[in-house]
Design a protein around this motif. Sequence first.
Motif, PDB file in Angstrom:
ATOM      1  N   ARG A 114       0.879  -1.164   0.000  1.00 19.11           N
ATOM      2  CA  ARG A 114       0.000   0.000   0.000  1.00 19.11           C
ATOM      3  C   ARG A 114       0.918   1.216   0.000  1.00 19.11           C
ATOM      4  NH1 ARG A 114      -5.234  -0.680   1.236  1.00 19.11           N
ATOM      5  NH2 ARG A 114      -5.348   1.329   2.281  1.00 19.11           N
ATOM      6  N   GLY A 115       0.715   2.116  -0.945  1.00 16.64           N
ATOM      7  CA  GLY A 115       1.638   3.218  -1.154  1.00 16.64           C
ATOM      8  C   GLY A 115       1.606   4.322  -0.115  1.00 16.64           C
ATOM      9  N   VAL A 116       0.420   4.758   0.264  1.00 17.44           N
ATOM     10  CA  VAL A 116       0.317   5.905   1.157  1.00 17.44           C
ATOM     11  C   VAL A 116       0.084   5.471   2.593  1.00 17.44           C
ATOM     12  CG1 VAL A 116      -0.944   8.068   1.561  1.00 17.44           C
ATOM     13  CG2 VAL A 116      -0.576   7.267  -0.765  1.00 17.44           C
ATOM     14  N   GLY A 117      -0.454   4.273   2.784  1.00 14.56           N
ATOM     15  CA  GLY A 117      -0.712   3.784   4.127  1.00 14.56           C
ATOM     16  C   GLY A 117      -2.058   4.216   4.680  1.00 14.56           C
ATOM     17  N   ILE A 118      -2.971   4.553   3.783  1.00 16.74           N
ATOM     18  CA  ILE A 118      -4.325   4.903   4.194  1.00 16.74           C
ATOM     19  C   ILE A 118      -4.947   3.655   4.814  1.00 16.74           C
ATOM     20  CG2 ILE A 118      -6.596   5.565   3.280  1.00 16.74           C
ATOM     21  CD1 ILE A 118      -5.076   7.231   1.183  1.00 16.74           C
ATOM     22  N   ASP A 161      -6.268   3.380  -1.875  1.00 21.47           N
ATOM     23  CA  ASP A 161      -4.865   3.758  -1.697  1.00 21.47           C
ATOM     24  C   ASP A 161      -4.149   3.480  -3.013  1.00 21.47           C
ATOM     25  OD1 ASP A 161      -2.398   4.472  -0.634  1.00 21.47           O
ATOM     26  OD2 ASP A 161      -2.447   3.023   1.001  1.00 21.47           O
ATOM     27  N   VAL A 162      -3.009   4.119  -3.217  1.00 19.10           N
ATOM     28  CA  VAL A 162      -2.164   3.788  -4.363  1.00 19.10           C
ATOM     29  C   VAL A 162      -1.473   2.474  -3.998  1.00 19.10           C
ATOM     30  CG1 VAL A 162      -0.172   4.453  -5.742  1.00 19.10           C
ATOM     31  CG2 VAL A 162      -1.822   6.193  -5.013  1.00 19.10           C
ATOM     32  N   LEU A 163      -1.750   1.445  -4.780  1.00 22.08           N
ATOM     33  CA  LEU A 163      -1.192   0.120  -4.506  1.00 22.08           C
ATOM     34  C   LEU A 163       0.047  -0.087  -5.360  1.00 22.08           C
ATOM     35  CD1 LEU A 163      -4.513  -1.940  -4.389  1.00 22.08           C
ATOM     36  CD2 LEU A 163      -3.294  -0.801  -2.514  1.00 22.08           C
ATOM     37  N   GLY A 164       0.980  -0.843  -4.828  1.00 23.33           N
ATOM     38  CA  GLY A 164       2.236  -1.055  -5.530  1.00 23.33           C
ATOM     39  C   GLY A 164       2.537  -2.511  -5.787  1.00 23.33           C
ATOM     40  N   ALA A 195       2.835   1.061  -9.971  1.00 24.07           N
ATOM     41  CA  ALA A 195       1.875   1.626  -9.023  1.00 24.07           C
ATOM     42  C   ALA A 195       0.507   1.692  -9.671  1.00 24.07           C
ATOM     43  CB  ALA A 195       2.319   3.030  -8.596  1.00 24.07           C
ATOM     44  N   SER A 196      -0.532   1.619  -8.851  1.00 30.53           N
ATOM     45  CA  SER A 196      -1.876   1.701  -9.423  1.00 30.53           C
ATOM     46  C   SER A 196      -2.036   3.061 -10.085  1.00 30.53           C
ATOM     47  CB  SER A 196      -2.951   1.441  -8.371  1.00 30.53           C
ATOM     48  OG  SER A 196      -2.898   2.345  -7.303  1.00 30.53           O
TER      49      SER A 196
END
Length: 177
Positions: A7-11, A17-20, A37-38
């Motif tokens: 998970r990119g931002v950690g929301i 969230d932007v997933l990686g 990245a998504s």
Amino acid sequence: MTARLSRGVGIPDGLPDVLGLAIRLHRTSGPWDLLLASAQLSTRVVLWPARGWASARYSSVTAYCTEDGPPTWVFAVPDTGQPRTGSTAALVDGDPLHFTLSLATARGQAKAAGRISLDSPTAVAEGKQPAFDPVINLPAELRMWPEWLAAPRRVAYQASRGGRSAALPNPESEPHV
């Protein structure tokens, strides 16, 4: 191949969230780290939060070029059967995850280029996560495009490794394909 989904931002779980998707290809000439990245695939470069692993569409965001080739982006689209949630816990000890890889130039349609299968998703402690670096771990025949973006990315990944006390991989200790 080594891979990591994150998970990119950690929301918090349940929210987009932007997933990686990070992939390390173990080549005889050295590792190639490909970070996706998504994103909105139609734009190639706009990050786009996803609600879950099943709905995420991944882009390299940065294109790659050969000496005489056009800038080309790498995409990954998950096959059916991936978790609908964006929780990393949903990935652990789950079914294998499969992605279709595509390549696309700035104006061209995406063309299928291969598949990735992650057969045994497992949890790895935060301090044991592999450190990916797409600027350093890049095949000699490729360069990032636009090239001016490589310098700030090099600094960002160096700072990221420092913040996590992570070292670059030792190519001698990893399997090669």
